[in-house]
Motif scaffolding. Structure first.
Motif, short mmCIF file in Angstrom:
data_model
loop_
_atom_site.label_atom_id
_atom_site.label_comp_id
_atom_site.label_asym_id
_atom_site.label_seq_id
_atom_site.Cartn_x
_atom_site.Cartn_y
_atom_site.Cartn_z
N LEU A 180 0.83 -1.20 0.00
CA LEU A 180 0.00 0.00 0.00
C LEU A 180 0.87 1.26 0.00
O LEU A 180 0.60 2.22 -0.74
CB LEU A 180 -0.92 0.00 1.22
N ALA A 181 1.92 1.26 0.83
CA ALA A 181 2.80 2.42 0.88
C ALA A 181 3.47 2.67 -0.45
O ALA A 181 3.65 3.82 -0.87
CB ALA A 181 3.86 2.20 1.97
N THR A 182 3.83 1.61 -1.16
CA THR A 182 4.44 1.76 -2.47
C THR A 182 3.48 2.42 -3.45
O THR A 182 3.88 3.27 -4.26
CB THR A 182 4.88 0.38 -3.01
N LEU A 183 2.22 2.05 -3.38
CA LEU A 183 1.21 2.69 -4.24
C LEU A 183 1.05 4.16 -3.87
O LEU A 183 0.90 5.02 -4.76
CB LEU A 183 -0.13 1.97 -4.11
N TYR A 184 1.12 4.48 -2.58
CA TYR A 184 0.97 5.87 -2.14
C TYR A 184 2.11 6.74 -2.66
O TYR A 184 1.89 7.88 -3.07
CB TYR A 184 0.92 5.95 -0.62
N ILE A 185 3.34 6.22 -2.60
CA ILE A 185 4.49 7.05 -2.98
C ILE A 185 4.72 7.07 -4.48
O ILE A 185 5.43 7.95 -4.99
CB ILE A 185 5.77 6.60 -2.28
N SER A 186 4.14 6.12 -5.22
CA SER A 186 4.37 6.05 -6.66
C SER A 186 3.22 6.62 -7.47
O SER A 186 3.44 7.21 -8.53
CB SER A 186 4.60 4.58 -7.09
N GLY A 187 2.00 6.48 -6.97
CA GLY A 187 0.84 6.90 -7.75
C GLY A 187 0.64 8.40 -7.83
O GLY A 187 0.77 8.99 -8.93
N PRO A 188 0.36 9.07 -6.73
CA PRO A 188 0.06 10.52 -6.79
C PRO A 188 1.16 11.36 -7.45
O PRO A 188 0.83 12.23 -8.26
CB PRO A 188 -0.13 10.89 -5.32
N ASN A 221 14.12 3.56 -7.53
CA ASN A 221 12.78 3.21 -7.05
C ASN A 221 12.76 1.82 -6.43
O ASN A 221 11.95 1.55 -5.53
CB ASN A 221 11.77 3.29 -8.19
N ILE A 222 13.64 0.94 -6.89
CA ILE A 222 13.75 -0.38 -6.25
C ILE A 222 14.18 -0.21 -4.80
O ILE A 222 13.66 -0.87 -3.89
CB ILE A 222 14.75 -1.27 -7.01
N THR A 223 15.13 0.70 -4.55
CA THR A 223 15.56 0.93 -3.17
C THR A 223 14.43 1.54 -2.33
O THR A 223 14.33 1.26 -1.14
CB THR A 223 16.79 1.85 -3.12
N ASP A 224 13.57 2.35 -2.94
CA ASP A 224 12.40 2.86 -2.23
C ASP A 224 11.50 1.71 -1.81
O ASP A 224 10.97 1.68 -0.69
CB ASP A 224 11.61 3.83 -3.10
N GLY A 225 11.30 0.76 -2.71
CA GLY A 225 10.48 -0.40 -2.38
C GLY A 225 11.09 -1.22 -1.26
O GLY A 225 10.39 -1.69 -0.35
N LEU A 226 12.41 -1.41 -1.30
CA LEU A 226 13.09 -2.12 -0.22
C LEU A 226 12.90 -1.39 1.11
O LEU A 226 12.73 -2.02 2.16
CB LEU A 226 14.59 -2.25 -0.53
N PHE A 270 7.09 12.85 0.19
CA PHE A 270 7.39 14.26 -0.06
C PHE A 270 8.71 14.43 -0.81
O PHE A 270 8.93 15.46 -1.45
CB PHE A 270 7.43 15.03 1.26
N HIS A 271 9.57 13.43 -0.75
CA HIS A 271 10.79 13.49 -1.56
C HIS A 271 10.49 13.16 -3.01
O HIS A 271 11.14 13.70 -3.92
CB HIS A 271 11.82 12.51 -1.01
N GLU A 272 9.52 12.28 -3.25
CA GLU A 272 9.26 11.83 -4.61
C GLU A 272 8.66 12.92 -5.49
O GLU A 272 8.85 12.91 -6.71
CB GLU A 272 8.30 10.62 -4.58
N ILE A 273 7.92 13.86 -4.91
CA ILE A 273 7.27 14.88 -5.74
C ILE A 273 8.29 15.74 -6.49
O ILE A 273 8.26 15.79 -7.73
CB ILE A 273 6.32 15.74 -4.89
N PRO A 274 9.23 16.42 -5.81
CA PRO A 274 10.22 17.18 -6.59
C PRO A 274 11.13 16.28 -7.41
O PRO A 274 11.61 16.68 -8.47
CB PRO A 274 11.01 17.94 -5.50
N HIS A 275 11.37 15.06 -6.92
CA HIS A 275 12.20 14.12 -7.66
C HIS A 275 11.57 13.77 -9.00
O HIS A 275 12.23 13.79 -10.05
CB HIS A 275 12.40 12.87 -6.81
N GLU A 276 10.26 13.45 -9.00
CA GLU A 276 9.57 13.09 -10.23
C GLU A 276 9.47 14.28 -11.17
O GLU A 276 9.61 14.14 -12.39
CB GLU A 276 8.18 12.55 -9.91
N THR A 278 9.08 3.52 -14.70
CA THR A 278 10.10 3.48 -13.65
C THR A 278 9.48 3.30 -12.27
O THR A 278 10.11 2.75 -11.37
CB THR A 278 10.94 4.77 -13.66
N ALA A 279 8.23 3.76 -12.10
CA ALA A 279 7.56 3.58 -10.81
C ALA A 279 7.34 2.11 -10.49
O ALA A 279 7.22 1.73 -9.31
CB ALA A 279 6.22 4.32 -10.80
N LEU A 280 7.30 1.26 -11.53
CA LEU A 280 7.16 -0.17 -11.29
C LEU A 280 8.37 -0.73 -10.56
O LEU A 280 8.29 -1.80 -9.94
CB LEU A 280 6.95 -0.91 -12.62
#
Length: 396
Positions: A60-68, A232-237, A259-265, A289-291
């Motif tokens: 669920l957390a992975t979907l939250y940080i990758s989707g929005p 993004n793999i390390t984010d998943g880990l 909050f890091h992913e928004i400016p990063h993306e 890449t979000a996958l």
């Protein structure tokens, strides 16, 4: 005898039972009513967002940080300047560093688990903390190697400074024009639309001559996709390791990464457009890449489930076996226990080497007063990001 057995035996001790009674009385006292309300509020919110077990919550957390963050790209103009997001970048730095210092490192070395419970004890064994420190260093140096390799592949740091943190330099106006279907005329400030005829994308230099987008810029765009997928793999880990440590560590890590992913993306999106991608193609590439985050989460869950990682708390306090010949290098650590310190090492790199140098930059010839105001705002944003992490930890 396992550490769980030792913990159960300790709870039978009269001194421990007295400590548990004192802690329960303190939590129910008048002076802690505010803390209980604050704690219950955050816990209720986290329980709604993460209602399942460690594996389900990590997904669920992975979907939250990758989707929005990827959907937000639809609202971004193709010529967005990542430098305009400096305040959000500063806030993300505070969140990442706060999560690392207030949640990850205490959980790694002491086994502080969020939530209630009685008095807890940490059994210190030789060389265990040394291996945890090695895992942190490995995580840090892994990102150093990835960043260095990318710089070498693109012909130097000027081609693409990307280490899952630094926002990319703003593309020049003529580069933006070439990649978005708009041409600049020789007169400054005049822009005219280019037709949809076939042919390669070109840009006009100051002499009015057309030239193709340089191969190094295109290469930087594709290498960025590879690096982004790996990061993004390390984010998943990180998601898997943090939720298997404790629900609170998992929730705060999700907030910090989000909050890091928004400016990063947004920075990656701007670089892809600069490299010749259309807006739709750049969004599609970012989605692919979000996958990588989903893949990393699945790998992390597999390591925790089948690699002997402890669930529901650090092996420093429970979940590991006492005989030292059953773990890594004569300790009680398992491979799953090393994911969290590896994550802490990557976060340290992202927050320090990756992003802070960008915040230290000043505009050449800029007014000192404006730079001072900008710096103060950035420091306030860092303090806000770290303060949120401290608040959650303090009242947990």
């Amino acid at each position: 005898m396992s550490l769980d057995d030792v913990e159960d035996r300790l709870q039978e001790c009269a001194v421990v039972q007295e400590l548990n009674a004192q802690r329960a009385a303190a939590r129910g006292g008048h002076h802690d009513d505010g803390n209980l309300a604050a704690s219950s509020l955050s816990q209720r919110l986290f329980s709604v967002l993460f209602p399942g077990g460690p594996a389900a919550n990590a997904l669920l957390a992975t979907l939250y940080i990758s989707g929005p963050p990827n959907f937000l790209l639809a609202l971004c103009p193709p010529n967005i300047d990542p430098a305009s997001l400096s305040v959000m970048v500063a806030f993300a730095v505070g969140g990442l560093m706060g999560d690392t210092l207030f949640h990850l490192l205490p959980e790694i070395f002491v086994g502080e688990e969020g939530g209630g419970g009685g008095a807890r004890f940490v059994l210190v064994e030789p060389n265990r903390n040394l291996l945890l420190g090695v895992a942190i260093l490995v995580g840090f140096m892994t990102f150093v190697a990835m960043d260095k390799g990318l710089r070498i592949a693109t012909g130097g740091s000027g081609a693409h400074d990307h280490a899952h943190g630094p926002a990319h330099p703003a593309p020049r106006q003529d580069e933006i024009a070439s990649s978005t279907g708009v041409e600049r005329t020789q007169k400054p400030g005049e822009v005219r639309s280019r037709g949809k005829e076939g042919g390669s994308k070109t840009k006009t230099d100051s002499a009015g001559k057309d030239k193709e987008i340089s191969s190094s810029v295109k290469l930087g765009g594709y290498l960025n996709l590879i690096a982004d997928f790996t990061h993004n793999i390390t984010d998943g880990l990180a998601m898997a390791a943090s939720f298997y440590a404790s629900p609170t560590v998992g929730a705060t890590t999700t907030v910090a990464v989000f909050f890091h992913e928004i400016p990063h993306e947004v920075g990656d999106f701007a670089l892809l457009v600069q490299s010749g991608f259309s807006k739709r193609a750049a969004m599609g590439a970012q989605f692919v890449t979000a996958l990588g985050a989903l893949l990393g989460t699945l790998i992390g869950v597999a390591v925790q489930e089948f690699g002997g990682g402890s669930s529901g708390g650090s092996s420093a306090a429970k979940g590991a076996s006492l005989p030292l010949d059953g773990g890594l290098l004569g300790t009680s650590l398992t491979w799953g226990d090393l994911l969290l310190p590896f994550t802490a090492g990557t976060f340290l790199y992202v927050g320090t080497v990756g992003v802070i140098p960008e915040l230290l930059e000043t505009e050449a010839g800029g007014r000192k007063a404006a730079e001072v105001r900008k710096t103060l705002v950035q420091f306030l944003a860092i303090a806000a990001g770290a303060g949120i992490m401290l608040y959650i930890s303090w009242h947990d």
